[in-house]
Design an enzyme around this catalytic site. Structure first.
Site, PDB file in Angstrom:
ATOM      1  N   HIS A 201      35.175  47.909  34.120  1.00 36.07           N
ATOM      2  CA  HIS A 201      36.525  47.565  33.676  1.00 36.07           C
ATOM      3  C   HIS A 201      36.804  46.078  33.863  1.00 36.07           C
ATOM      4  CE1 HIS A 201      36.892  48.255  38.000  1.00 36.07           C
ATOM      5  NE2 HIS A 201      37.932  47.445  37.982  1.00 36.07           N
TER       6      HIS A 201
ATOM      7  N   ASP B  16      40.137  43.893  35.137  1.00 31.37           N
ATOM      8  CA  ASP B  16      41.438  44.120  35.773  1.00 31.37           C
ATOM      9  C   ASP B  16      42.588  43.722  34.847  1.00 31.37           C
ATOM     10  OD1 ASP B  16      40.141  44.932  38.087  1.00 31.37           O
ATOM     11  OD2 ASP B  16      40.197  42.937  38.983  1.00 31.37           O
TER      12      ASP B  16
ATOM     13  N   HIS C 236      33.545  44.332  35.808  1.00 27.19           N
ATOM     14  CA  HIS C 236      32.939  44.720  37.089  1.00 27.19           C
ATOM     15  C   HIS C 236      33.093  46.214  37.315  1.00 27.19           C
ATOM     16  CE1 HIS C 236      37.181  43.972  37.967  1.00 27.19           C
ATOM     17  NE2 HIS C 236      37.062  44.804  38.982  1.00 27.19           N
TER      18      HIS C 236
ATOM     19  N   ARG D 182      42.573  43.183  47.853  1.00 25.18           N
ATOM     20  CA  ARG D 182      42.456  42.476  46.566  1.00 25.18           C
ATOM     21  C   ARG D 182      43.757  41.777  46.191  1.00 25.18           C
ATOM     22  NH1 ARG D 182      41.341  45.456  40.917  1.00 25.18           N
ATOM     23  NH2 ARG D 182      43.530  44.961  40.532  1.00 25.18           N
TER      24      ARG D 182
END
Ligand code: SIN
Length: 280
Positions: free
Chosen positions: A95, A97, A251, A266
């Protein structure tokens, strides 16, 4: 700063710098490496949450993720957590982000707080390289297309219910209403390079095509982008930071440490509307 290139087609790691005390010159050096590689790593960091946020702020504004649980007292930091009893890991399929946003996140800064005794790597796929390896004919076709990216089928309350019984890692499914259209080939806002911008999790169809019509070409592009020659696999240590550019890489997190815990923090940086390549 001392650095080394990863064993693989791209990626640079810096291993003797404290990111909480980086000079402007060191920051500029890291920015050049990130522009060229799509992802850079910093080993051996000892950061508290405020320092993580301060480091992120040196790169840009923070965008708060709507769906992940947040660190108490620090809503800017999303938790990427797997407990020993979880069967799935956050982000285990390829995907990009926030690609479902109108102005998708520019980058993500992931900090390893607890890692399993083995496994738990993150894989990155370089979307510049993937684009450049396509035939001229397909590149031309893709440059004329836009694609639809959505969040509902991944993060809505209904979708999350199908994940894993008792999974408490995702919230606010009612906010999963984003649907955005982006060029299939983007011109990277900083590097100026062309990159493929579709991903298996969030891209559902080409604009003006049905889902069914889009599926075969999207599947081909996903298989193509994740070929070994465009992928690096990164092994974490506690205290490592990965800082990737969502406009240059996709990633996914490896789900290969059953019965162990992994906890990452994150921070996501806000981005801008993506531009296509224009008539050339
Ligand atoms: C993510 O998808 O942002 C998390 C990746 C990871 O945990 O390795």
């Amino acid at each position: 700063m001392r650095s080394r290139t990863l064993d693989g087609p791209f990626g640079v790691e810096f291993y003797d710098v404290d990111v909480s005390r980086m000079t402007d010159g060191e920051l500029a050096e890291a920015a050049v490496a990130q522009n060229a590689n799509g992802v850079v790593f910093f080993r051996g960091q000892e950061l508290d949450c405020a320092q993580h946020i301060a480091f992120a702020n040196r790169w840009g504004d923070i965008v708060v993720n709507r769906f992940f649980e947040r660190v108490e007292g620090y809503p800017q930091i999303a938790m990427v957590r797997k407990e020993p009893w979880h069967r799935t890991v956050v982000g285990e399929t390829w995907h990009t982000d926030h690609s479902y946003d109108a102005e998708p996140a520019r980058g993500s800064i992931l900090y390893a707080r607890e890692i399993p005794s083995r496994g738990g790597d993150t894989l990155f796929a370089n979307m510049y390289m993937a684009y450049e390896a396509l035939s001229p004919g397909l590149r031309r076709t893709l440059e004329s297309l836009n694609a639809v990216h959505t969040s509902a089928h991944v993060f809505s309350t209904e979708a999350v219910q199908t994940f894993e019984e008792g999974d408490d890692r995702y919230h606010s499914g009612e906010r999963a209403v984003q649907r955005s259209v982006h060029p299939v080939v983007i011109r990277h806002p900083s590097s100026g390079r062309k990159a493929l911008y579709v991903n298996p999790d969030f891209t559902t169809q080409f604009e003006g095509w049905t889902v069914e019509e889009s599926r075969p070409l999207l599947d081909y592009l996903h298989r193509h982008s994740t070929r070994d020659e465009f992928v690096v696999r990164f092994s974490w240590q506690r205290g490592t930071i990965a800082f990737w550019d969502n406009r240059a890489v996709m990633h996914k997190a490896a789900n290969d440490y059953p019965t162990e815990r992994r906890l990452m923090h994150r921070i996501t940086l806000s981005g801008c509307a993506l531009r296509g390549t224009g008539a050339e």
